[in-house]
Write a protein that holds these residues in place. Structure first.
Motif, mmCIF file in Angstrom:
data_model
loop_
_atom_site.group_PDB
_atom_site.id
_atom_site.type_symbol
_atom_site.label_atom_id
_atom_site.label_comp_id
_atom_site.label_asym_id
_atom_site.label_seq_id
_atom_site.Cartn_x
_atom_site.Cartn_y
_atom_site.Cartn_z
ATOM 1 N N MET A 19 0.836 -1.199 0.000
ATOM 2 C CA MET A 19 0.000 0.000 0.000
ATOM 3 C C MET A 19 0.873 1.253 0.000
ATOM 4 S SD MET A 19 -3.093 -0.858 2.655
ATOM 5 C CE MET A 19 -4.395 -2.013 2.197
ATOM 6 N N PRO A 20 0.343 2.379 -0.471
ATOM 7 C CA PRO A 20 1.117 3.621 -0.421
ATOM 8 C C PRO A 20 1.541 3.961 1.002
ATOM 9 C CG PRO A 20 -0.842 3.892 -1.779
ATOM 10 C CD PRO A 20 -0.980 2.570 -1.097
ATOM 11 N N HIS A 21 2.762 4.414 1.153
ATOM 12 C CA HIS A 21 3.259 4.801 2.472
ATOM 13 C C HIS A 21 2.375 5.872 3.078
ATOM 14 C CE1 HIS A 21 5.782 7.266 5.205
ATOM 15 N NE2 HIS A 21 6.214 6.079 5.598
ATOM 16 N N SER A 22 1.890 6.808 2.258
ATOM 17 C CA SER A 22 1.044 7.890 2.770
ATOM 18 C C SER A 22 -0.217 7.346 3.429
ATOM 19 C CB SER A 22 0.668 8.842 1.635
ATOM 20 O OG SER A 22 0.027 8.139 0.575
ATOM 21 N N LEU A 23 -0.780 6.275 2.869
ATOM 22 C CA LEU A 23 -1.999 5.699 3.435
ATOM 23 C C LEU A 23 -1.704 4.983 4.748
ATOM 24 C CD1 LEU A 23 -4.920 4.779 3.474
ATOM 25 C CD2 LEU A 23 -4.322 2.984 1.820
ATOM 26 N N VAL A 24 -0.720 4.106 4.749
ATOM 27 C CA VAL A 24 -0.415 3.347 5.958
ATOM 28 C C VAL A 24 0.030 4.285 7.082
ATOM 29 C CG1 VAL A 24 1.049 1.538 6.942
ATOM 30 C CG2 VAL A 24 0.178 1.306 4.599
ATOM 31 N N ASN A 25 0.819 5.274 6.744
ATOM 32 C CA ASN A 25 1.285 6.240 7.741
ATOM 33 C C ASN A 25 0.117 7.005 8.363
ATOM 34 O OD1 ASN A 25 3.507 7.699 9.065
ATOM 35 N ND2 ASN A 25 2.770 9.443 7.887
ATOM 36 N N MET A 26 -0.840 7.430 7.533
ATOM 37 C CA MET A 26 -1.967 8.194 8.058
ATOM 38 C C MET A 26 -2.910 7.326 8.886
ATOM 39 S SD MET A 26 -4.614 10.831 6.153
ATOM 40 C CE MET A 26 -3.251 11.863 5.605
ATOM 41 N N LEU A 27 -3.051 6.055 8.509
ATOM 42 C CA LEU A 27 -3.887 5.160 9.311
ATOM 43 C C LEU A 27 -3.365 5.088 10.738
ATOM 44 C CD1 LEU A 27 -4.487 2.182 6.836
ATOM 45 C CD2 LEU A 27 -6.180 3.864 7.591
ATOM 46 N N GLY A 28 -2.052 4.992 10.881
ATOM 47 C CA GLY A 28 -1.473 4.922 12.215
ATOM 48 C C GLY A 28 -1.555 6.238 12.961
ATOM 49 N N ALA A 29 -1.332 7.344 12.248
ATOM 50 C CA ALA A 29 -1.295 8.648 12.898
ATOM 51 C C ALA A 29 -2.686 9.164 13.254
ATOM 52 C CB ALA A 29 -0.589 9.658 12.002
ATOM 53 N N ALA A 30 -3.664 8.944 12.373
ATOM 54 C CA ALA A 30 -4.996 9.511 12.574
ATOM 55 C C ALA A 30 -5.936 8.591 13.340
ATOM 56 C CB ALA A 30 -5.620 9.863 11.219
ATOM 57 N N LEU A 31 -5.570 7.306 13.433
ATOM 58 C CA LEU A 31 -6.439 6.341 14.120
ATOM 59 C C LEU A 31 -5.653 5.602 15.192
ATOM 60 C CD1 LEU A 31 -8.167 4.863 10.925
ATOM 61 C CD2 LEU A 31 -9.118 6.581 12.470
ATOM 62 N N PRO A 32 -5.110 6.309 16.179
ATOM 63 C CA PRO A 32 -4.234 5.660 17.170
ATOM 64 C C PRO A 32 -4.944 4.603 18.014
ATOM 65 C CG PRO A 32 -4.802 7.886 17.859
ATOM 66 C CD PRO A 32 -5.283 7.755 16.448
#
Length: 392
Positions: free
Chosen positions: A135-148
């Motif tokens: 998956m795009p790094h931007s997607l996986v990174n945001m999943l972790g950051a925005a949905l802790p």
């Protein structure tokens, strides 16, 4: 608007039901998947019957208790509420559009922002990723950051075990695709002649495939004089002009109705094959037969791979270091892989491509066909094209 896909509502519901059972077993509330093309983007195709195309992102969220959400190419702020009843987007609730492009850095978060917002609206507590590493790094990174507070796990292995077993409807589509590829090869044999370029031959193959109902795939091959290897090459290298007594190896790896991929490979000679080419083909034919003798439900791919290489070495042939046999379906290559790192045992209902080969500098020896694994081992070869060097 209707599609040419023959996948029935019954089959789509079967897929969704087995996926939801897997979700119940793993405790996830939703699965997210991403694709940008149709060759290795099969999760998106399998769940929605609509492929990702041409590098444009297509993201699908499959919920345990609600219609799917799709995030794809579209205008800023565009949203369609299909309520799960649209005949062209079966099982889809909302479709969000955004003009994001993997080539434009500033747009890489656009899809992720819409996905995160949708997961929040549905109150997801545990999320499953399909092929999360791709998956795009931007997607996986945001999943972790925005949905802790959301637990994120990878469910690819669990999903692969479900998707690898083909349904009765899928098996019928597989047979149609094998026949389509046989027809492509037969028409290429009628078309090929001295004076044509490799590109001419491959363009004709593609035109036949599209006429017969194939949407996507590859046609690889190149010609060479006898005594030099005719290797699989892409369009960029298909400029050579054919002459009398040349040979050409062709790989037809395209999908058919329902988006299911198979592959067939054979070698054609514009004249008579020499003894070295004929013997090389017999070698790979024997290697294919040996591998097929090892394929049965419960067999471990790593064991088959080791035994195949031992057979190759015992017959004075190079050991395989590439992927010489593997599953297929909505992906050109899907599990199980017949190699040392595969952990998924073989099972009845799996579709395998078996294509041993080697290159000795004088010849590119190749054969490729598809088989369904049945209760006692592989069934009959799905391709009906004769297993031989075609001297034309």
């Amino acid at each position: 608007m209707t599609t040419i896909s023959p996948i029935t509502d019954t089959e789509m519901n079967r897929r969704w039901n087995v996926a939801r059972q897997m979700m119940a077993d793993t405790g996830v509330d939703a699965i997210i998947m991403h694709a940008r093309e149709d060759w290795m983007g099969g999760y998106v195709r399998w769940f929605t019957d609509i492929p990702a195309m041409n590098g444009y992102p297509r993201n699908v969220i499959f919920y345990a208790d609600a219609p799917m959400t799709v995030v794809e190419m579209g205008a800023f702020g565009s949203v369609r509420d299909l309520k799960g009843s649209d005949p062209d987007a079966r099982g889809v609730g909302k479709v969000f559009g955004t003009p994001s492009f993997v080539s434009i850095l500033a747009s890489l978060d656009y899809d992720a922002e819409l996905i995160v917002a949708d997961l929040q609206r549905h109150g997801v507590k545990k999320l499953g990723l399909l092929a999360g590493g791709a998956m795009p790094h931007s997607l996986v990174n945001m999943l972790g950051a925005a949905l802790p507070s959301v637990e994120v796990i990878d469910v690819t292995d669990e999903m692969d075990r479900v998707k690898a077993i083909k349904s009765a409807e899928e098996i019928e589509l597989i047979k149609v695709t094998a026949a389509l590829q046989d027809q492509v090869f037969a028409e290429v044999c009628d078309f090929i002649r001295p004076g044509l370029s490799d590109r001419d031959v491959m363009a004709h193959a593609e035109a036949v495939g599209r006429r017969l109902g194939s949407d996507q795939g590859i046609y690889l091959g190149s010609s060479a004089p006898m005594g030099q290897p005719s290797r699989f090459k892409g369009r960029h290298f298909q400029e050579r002009e054919l002459s009398k007594d040349d040979h050409l190896s062709i790989l037809i790896e395209v999908n058919g109705p329902g988006g299911i991929y198979l592959e067939i490979a054979r070698t054609m000679v514009l004249g008579a094959a020499d003894d070295h080419l004929l013997q090389a083909f017999q070698n790979v034919l024997d290697a294919q037969d040996y591998s097929l003798s090892l394929i049965k439900p419960g067999a471990k791919p790593a064991d088959i791979f080791a035994q195949h290489n031992a057979w190759m070495e015992g017959h004075g042939l190079p050991q395989e270091a590439r992927l010489y046999a593997h599953g297929q379906g909505c992906e050109m290559v899907e599990r199980p892989l017949i190699r040392q790192d595969e952990t998924l045992p073989l099972a009845e209902g799996m579709l395998l491509a078996v294509h041993p080969g080697y290159d000795d500098g004088r010849v590119f020896a190749v054969i490729c066909d598809n088989y369904m694994i049945e209760a006692d081992g592989p069934g009959d070869c799905l391709h009906k094209t004769e297993k031989k060097i075609f001297e034309l």
